[in-house]
Write a protein that holds these residues in place. Structure first.
Motif, PDB file in Angstrom:
ATOM      1  N   ALA A   1       0.833  -1.196   0.000  1.00 21.01           N
ATOM      2  CA  ALA A   1       0.000   0.000   0.000  1.00 21.01           C
ATOM      3  C   ALA A   1       0.872   1.252   0.000  1.00 21.01           C
ATOM      4  CB  ALA A   1      -0.907   0.002   1.221  1.00 21.01           C
ATOM      5  N   THR A   2       0.395   2.289  -0.661  1.00 23.68           N
ATOM      6  CA  THR A   2       1.124   3.552  -0.668  1.00 23.68           C
ATOM      7  C   THR A   2       0.866   4.275   0.649  1.00 23.68           C
ATOM      8  OG1 THR A   2      -0.689   4.836  -1.598  1.00 23.68           O
ATOM      9  CG2 THR A   2       0.813   3.762  -3.172  1.00 23.68           C
ATOM     10  N   GLN A   3       1.686   5.288   0.914  1.00 24.63           N
ATOM     11  CA  GLN A   3       1.504   6.068   2.140  1.00 24.63           C
ATOM     12  C   GLN A   3       0.130   6.720   2.153  1.00 24.63           C
ATOM     13  OE1 GLN A   3       4.685   8.861   2.650  1.00 24.63           O
ATOM     14  NE2 GLN A   3       6.195   7.281   3.095  1.00 24.63           N
ATOM     15  N   GLU A   4      -0.333   7.185   1.012  1.00 24.35           N
ATOM     16  CA  GLU A   4      -1.639   7.853   0.955  1.00 24.35           C
ATOM     17  C   GLU A   4      -2.766   6.874   1.283  1.00 24.35           C
ATOM     18  OE1 GLU A   4      -4.306  10.259  -2.269  1.00 24.35           O
ATOM     19  OE2 GLU A   4      -2.147  10.581  -2.283  1.00 24.35           O
TER      20      GLU A   4
ATOM     21  N   ILE B   1      -2.498   4.212   3.176  1.00 26.08           N
ATOM     22  CA  ILE B   1      -2.398   3.934   4.610  1.00 26.08           C
ATOM     23  C   ILE B   1      -3.008   5.080   5.409  1.00 26.08           C
ATOM     24  CG2 ILE B   1      -0.783   3.635   6.528  1.00 26.08           C
ATOM     25  CD1 ILE B   1       1.069   2.194   4.490  1.00 26.08           C
ATOM     26  N   LEU B   2      -2.682   6.323   5.033  1.00 26.57           N
ATOM     27  CA  LEU B   2      -3.239   7.483   5.747  1.00 26.57           C
ATOM     28  C   LEU B   2      -4.751   7.550   5.602  1.00 26.57           C
ATOM     29  CD1 LEU B   2      -0.553  10.199   4.964  1.00 26.57           C
ATOM     30  CD2 LEU B   2      -0.975   9.046   7.135  1.00 26.57           C
ATOM     31  N   ASP B   3      -5.279   7.209   4.421  1.00 29.17           N
ATOM     32  CA  ASP B   3      -6.732   7.202   4.231  1.00 29.17           C
ATOM     33  C   ASP B   3      -7.383   6.150   5.128  1.00 29.17           C
ATOM     34  OD1 ASP B   3      -6.662   9.258   2.391  1.00 29.17           O
ATOM     35  OD2 ASP B   3      -6.685   7.924   0.641  1.00 29.17           O
ATOM     36  N   SER B   4      -6.733   4.994   5.251  1.00 28.69           N
ATOM     37  CA  SER B   4      -7.268   3.938   6.117  1.00 28.69           C
ATOM     38  C   SER B   4      -7.269   4.384   7.576  1.00 28.69           C
ATOM     39  CB  SER B   4      -6.435   2.662   5.983  1.00 28.69           C
ATOM     40  OG  SER B   4      -6.535   2.145   4.686  1.00 28.69           O
TER      41      SER B   4
ATOM     42  N   LEU C   1     -10.904   4.783  19.419  1.00 25.37           N
ATOM     43  CA  LEU C   1     -10.542   3.536  20.089  1.00 25.37           C
ATOM     44  C   LEU C   1      -9.667   2.684  19.179  1.00 25.37           C
ATOM     45  CD1 LEU C   1     -10.732   1.519  22.384  1.00 25.37           C
ATOM     46  CD2 LEU C   1     -12.876   0.725  21.414  1.00 25.37           C
ATOM     47  N   GLU C   2     -10.071   2.528  17.917  1.00 27.74           N
ATOM     48  CA  GLU C   2      -9.282   1.739  16.981  1.00 27.74           C
ATOM     49  C   GLU C   2      -7.901   2.349  16.771  1.00 27.74           C
ATOM     50  OE1 GLU C   2     -12.822  -0.056  14.140  1.00 27.74           O
ATOM     51  OE2 GLU C   2     -12.106   1.984  13.797  1.00 27.74           O
ATOM     52  N   LEU C   3      -7.841   3.663  16.724  1.00 26.31           N
ATOM     53  CA  LEU C   3      -6.558   4.348  16.562  1.00 26.31           C
ATOM     54  C   LEU C   3      -5.663   4.124  17.780  1.00 26.31           C
ATOM     55  CD1 LEU C   3      -4.918   6.113  14.703  1.00 26.31           C
ATOM     56  CD2 LEU C   3      -5.978   8.107  15.715  1.00 26.31           C
ATOM     57  N   SER C   4      -6.257   4.145  18.956  1.00 27.53           N
ATOM     58  CA  SER C   4      -5.506   3.889  20.186  1.00 27.53           C
ATOM     59  C   SER C   4      -4.943   2.467  20.181  1.00 27.53           C
ATOM     60  CB  SER C   4      -6.403   4.098  21.403  1.00 27.53           C
ATOM     61  OG  SER C   4      -5.739   3.725  22.577  1.00 27.53           O
ATOM     62  N   GLU C   5      -5.754   1.503  19.760  1.00 28.92           N
ATOM     63  CA  GLU C   5      -5.297   0.118  19.693  1.00 28.92           C
ATOM     64  C   GLU C   5      -4.199  -0.041  18.646  1.00 28.92           C
ATOM     65  OE1 GLU C   5      -8.961  -1.916  18.960  1.00 28.92           O
ATOM     66  OE2 GLU C   5      -9.550  -1.880  21.077  1.00 28.92           O
ATOM     67  N   LEU C   6      -4.335   0.638  17.506  1.00 31.21           N
ATOM     68  CA  LEU C   6      -3.307   0.599  16.463  1.00 31.21           C
ATOM     69  C   LEU C   6      -1.994   1.171  16.997  1.00 31.21           C
ATOM     70  CD1 LEU C   6      -2.407   0.144  13.510  1.00 31.21           C
ATOM     71  CD2 LEU C   6      -3.233   2.449  13.029  1.00 31.21           C
TER      72      LEU C   6
END
Length: 127
Positions: free
Chosen positions: A2-5, A7-10, A17-22
């Motif tokens: 995957a490109t950086q863009e 990944i950032l979109d995902s 909460l999901e971001l904290s777990e990531l």
């Protein structure tokens, strides 16, 4: 790959909460620790005189929860009212202290938030 863009979109579509777990998974996998955004904002220009002038003229403050105290439930309720987070996200924020509660808040808003959190039993500092 995957490109950086992509990944950032995902990442942009994740909940708090999901971001904290990531973030936790990232820290565990790569053995790093994410610095709090407040630490970056506090770093000022080199030189004592310039830094002292900047501190006097500061008009944006970060409210940092340093400890929840004995009345954690009251602190979680107060964090929810200040941030409009859900119960689970607010609890994780309180459990993960020290945590930034408000960033770039006005002096009045930061002081009101600090007073409210301290009244609920938390330890708070302004940066």
């Amino acid at each position: 790959m995957a490109t950086q863009e992509e990944i950032l979109d995902s990442i942009a579509n994740l909940s708090v909460l999901e971001l904290s777990e990531l973030l936790k998974a990232f820290e565990d996998k790569f053995g790093v620790t994410a610095a709090a955004p407040a630490a970056v904002a506090v770093a000022g220009p080199a030189g004592g005189g310039a830094a002292a002038d900047a501190a006097e003229e500061q008009d944006e403050f970060d409210v940092i929860l340093t400890a929840a105290g004995e009345k954690k439930i009251n602190v979680i309720k107060e964090v929810r009212s200040l941030t409009n987070l859900g119960l689970k996200e607010a609890k994780e924020l309180v459990d993960g202290a020290p945590s930034p509660i408000l960033e770039k808040a006005s002096k009045d808003d930061a002081n009101k938030a600090k007073e409210a959190l301290e009244a609920a039993g938390a330890s708070v500092e302004l940066k």
